[in-house]
Design a protein around this motif. Structure first.
Motif, PDB file in Angstrom:
ATOM      1  N   THR A  39       0.831  -1.206   0.000  1.00 31.55           N
ATOM      2  CA  THR A  39       0.000   0.000   0.000  1.00 31.55           C
ATOM      3  C   THR A  39       0.861   1.250   0.000  1.00 31.55           C
ATOM      4  O   THR A  39       0.636   2.172  -0.793  1.00 31.55           O
ATOM      5  CB  THR A  39      -0.939   0.004   1.231  1.00 31.55           C
ATOM      6  OG1 THR A  39      -1.823  -1.118   1.122  1.00 31.55           O
ATOM      7  CG2 THR A  39      -1.742   1.281   1.313  1.00 31.55           C
ATOM      8  N   ILE A  40       1.864   1.273   0.858  1.00 31.68           N
ATOM      9  CA  ILE A  40       2.752   2.435   0.937  1.00 31.68           C
ATOM     10  C   ILE A  40       3.496   2.627  -0.386  1.00 31.68           C
ATOM     11  O   ILE A  40       3.575   3.726  -0.924  1.00 31.68           O
ATOM     12  CB  ILE A  40       3.750   2.279   2.107  1.00 31.68           C
ATOM     13  CG1 ILE A  40       3.009   2.320   3.442  1.00 31.68           C
ATOM     14  CG2 ILE A  40       4.830   3.355   2.057  1.00 31.68           C
ATOM     15  CD1 ILE A  40       3.835   1.862   4.633  1.00 31.68           C
ATOM     16  N   VAL A  41       4.021   1.537  -0.928  1.00 33.40           N
ATOM     17  CA  VAL A  41       4.850   1.617  -2.133  1.00 33.40           C
ATOM     18  C   VAL A  41       4.025   1.892  -3.394  1.00 33.40           C
ATOM     19  O   VAL A  41       4.461   2.641  -4.276  1.00 33.40           O
ATOM     20  CB  VAL A  41       5.673   0.313  -2.285  1.00 33.40           C
ATOM     21  CG1 VAL A  41       6.405   0.268  -3.610  1.00 33.40           C
ATOM     22  CG2 VAL A  41       6.654   0.165  -1.125  1.00 33.40           C
ATOM     23  N   LEU A  42       2.829   1.316  -3.485  1.00 36.13           N
ATOM     24  CA  LEU A  42       2.046   1.379  -4.725  1.00 36.13           C
ATOM     25  C   LEU A  42       0.894   2.382  -4.713  1.00 36.13           C
ATOM     26  O   LEU A  42       0.163   2.494  -5.697  1.00 36.13           O
ATOM     27  CB  LEU A  42       1.490  -0.018  -5.052  1.00 36.13           C
ATOM     28  CG  LEU A  42       2.529  -1.124  -5.248  1.00 36.13           C
ATOM     29  CD1 LEU A  42       1.852  -2.480  -5.407  1.00 36.13           C
ATOM     30  CD2 LEU A  42       3.432  -0.817  -6.439  1.00 36.13           C
ATOM     31  N   ALA A  43       0.725   3.134  -3.620  1.00 36.06           N
ATOM     32  CA  ALA A  43      -0.411   4.063  -3.485  1.00 36.06           C
ATOM     33  C   ALA A  43      -0.529   5.031  -4.662  1.00 36.06           C
ATOM     34  O   ALA A  43      -1.639   5.386  -5.068  1.00 36.06           O
ATOM     35  CB  ALA A  43      -0.314   4.824  -2.171  1.00 36.06           C
ATOM     36  N   GLN A  44       0.591   5.427  -5.242  1.00 36.33           N
ATOM     37  CA  GLN A  44       0.556   6.379  -6.360  1.00 36.33           C
ATOM     38  C   GLN A  44      -0.176   5.829  -7.579  1.00 36.33           C
ATOM     39  O   GLN A  44      -0.576   6.583  -8.460  1.00 36.33           O
ATOM     40  CB  GLN A  44       1.987   6.766  -6.759  1.00 36.33           C
ATOM     41  CG  GLN A  44       2.734   5.638  -7.494  1.00 36.33           C
ATOM     42  CD  GLN A  44       4.183   5.962  -7.779  1.00 36.33           C
ATOM     43  OE1 GLN A  44       4.991   6.000  -6.871  1.00 36.33           O
ATOM     44  NE2 GLN A  44       4.492   6.211  -9.030  1.00 36.33           N
ATOM     45  N   ASP A  74      -7.003   7.612   1.129  1.00 32.60           N
ATOM     46  CA  ASP A  74      -6.467   7.925   2.442  1.00 32.60           C
ATOM     47  C   ASP A  74      -5.556   6.744   2.810  1.00 32.60           C
ATOM     48  O   ASP A  74      -6.036   5.685   3.216  1.00 32.60           O
ATOM     49  CB  ASP A  74      -7.625   8.072   3.435  1.00 32.60           C
ATOM     50  CG  ASP A  74      -7.174   8.341   4.867  1.00 32.60           C
ATOM     51  OD1 ASP A  74      -5.982   8.128   5.185  1.00 32.60           O
ATOM     52  OD2 ASP A  74      -8.035   8.753   5.667  1.00 32.60           O
ATOM     53  N   VAL A  75      -4.260   6.923   2.618  1.00 33.46           N
ATOM     54  CA  VAL A  75      -3.305   5.822   2.786  1.00 33.46           C
ATOM     55  C   VAL A  75      -3.371   5.246   4.200  1.00 33.46           C
ATOM     56  O   VAL A  75      -3.329   4.022   4.370  1.00 33.46           O
ATOM     57  CB  VAL A  75      -1.865   6.245   2.409  1.00 33.46           C
ATOM     58  CG1 VAL A  75      -0.864   5.160   2.751  1.00 33.46           C
ATOM     59  CG2 VAL A  75      -1.787   6.583   0.920  1.00 33.46           C
ATOM     60  N   LEU A  76      -3.518   6.100   5.220  1.00 33.46           N
ATOM     61  CA  LEU A  76      -3.597   5.584   6.585  1.00 33.46           C
ATOM     62  C   LEU A  76      -4.816   4.677   6.744  1.00 33.46           C
ATOM     63  O   LEU A  76      -4.729   3.614   7.355  1.00 33.46           O
ATOM     64  CB  LEU A  76      -3.633   6.727   7.603  1.00 33.46           C
ATOM     65  CG  LEU A  76      -3.749   6.286   9.062  1.00 33.46           C
ATOM     66  CD1 LEU A  76      -2.593   5.361   9.468  1.00 33.46           C
ATOM     67  CD2 LEU A  76      -3.811   7.507   9.983  1.00 33.46           C
ATOM     68  N   LYS A  77      -5.939   5.073   6.166  1.00 31.61           N
ATOM     69  CA  LYS A  77      -7.144   4.249   6.278  1.00 31.61           C
ATOM     70  C   LYS A  77      -6.963   2.922   5.541  1.00 31.61           C
ATOM     71  O   LYS A  77      -7.366   1.866   6.028  1.00 31.61           O
ATOM     72  CB  LYS A  77      -8.355   4.998   5.732  1.00 31.61           C
ATOM     73  CG  LYS A  77      -9.661   4.296   6.041  1.00 31.61           C
ATOM     74  CD  LYS A  77     -10.831   5.171   5.642  1.00 31.61           C
ATOM     75  CE  LYS A  77     -12.119   4.586   6.134  1.00 31.61           C
ATOM     76  NZ  LYS A  77     -13.271   5.347   5.649  1.00 31.61           N
ATOM     77  N   VAL A  78      -6.343   2.967   4.368  1.00 29.94           N
ATOM     78  CA  VAL A  78      -6.086   1.729   3.617  1.00 29.94           C
ATOM     79  C   VAL A  78      -5.140   0.836   4.409  1.00 29.94           C
ATOM     80  O   VAL A  78      -5.332  -0.380   4.473  1.00 29.94           O
ATOM     81  CB  VAL A  78      -5.534   2.026   2.199  1.00 29.94           C
ATOM     82  CG1 VAL A  78      -5.157   0.734   1.473  1.00 29.94           C
ATOM     83  CG2 VAL A  78      -6.549   2.813   1.372  1.00 29.94           C
TER      84      VAL A  78
END
Length: 196
Positions: A48-53, A60-64
């Motif tokens: 999630t952190i690496v591919l969020a873009q 909302d990355v934190l929610k994911v």
């Protein structure tokens, strides 16, 4: 009382250690060792952190991250259902909801409510955050199976169409990652590790 909240939270933390003992059917990359649910959840968080873009919509990355870290905690009680299982459907069940209420219910009430809501949002898969979280959940085993010469596809004789149908949820969260996934699926057919 703050102390009461802390004790509940520590009790929850001890309880979720059980996730490390829930074995999945998929194996670690280039390995014959089965992955456990805790490893799976950690990997999804990193993905999630690496591919969020590559998400099609703002997320909302934190929610994911919360979704991918807690989505399988219900398996402590309900067990892991193999996505290609021909007997048990891989959808939210009453059994999982009971597990969610018990496990998240160990937390202070406000946190319990938040975690249950996040878990339900993931299960429903309707919001952009949930779609991306589900994309990660479907993408990781695909990467594992392609690294393991077909892995569970080969072991359980899963045909191309079933893989394609289960994995197309990736496209709901990221068109770019889905295009890459389709390429990997088709290459797997060409290599003979997935039957068409």
């Amino acid at each position: 009382m703050e102390t009461d909240d802390l004790l509940k939270q520590v009790n929850f933390i001890k309880e979720i250690d059980k996730l490390k003992y829930i074995q999945r059917r998929t194996k670690l990359f280039n390995s014959d060792r089965n992955e456990n649910d805790a490893e799976h959840s950690w990997h999804l968080a990193m993905m999630t952190i690496v591919l969020a873009q590559h998400s099609d919509k703002p997320i909302d990355v934190l929610k994911v991250l919360k979704m991918v870290l807690i989505h399988d905690l219900v398996e402590i009680d309900a067990g892991d259902t193999f996505i290609y299982d021909t007997v048990k459907n891989h959808t939210n069940s009453e059994e999982e909801l009971i597990a969610a209420k018990r496990i998240f219910g160990l937390l202070p009430e406000d946190q319990a409510e938040e975690f249950i809501a996040i878990w339900q949002e993931f299960e429903e898969g309707i919001t952009d955050d949930a779609k991306f979280a589900k994309a990660m959940d479907r993408f990781e085993p695909l990467l594992q199976n392609t690294s393991n010469n077909g892995g569970t596809w080969k072991e359980f004789n899963v045909p191309y169409q079933k893989v394609y149908d289960k994995k197309k949820a990736i496209g709901d969260g990221s068109t770019k990652i889905w295009e890459y996934a389709v390429k990997l699926i088709n290459e797997s057919v060409e290599k003979g590790i997935l039957k068409k």
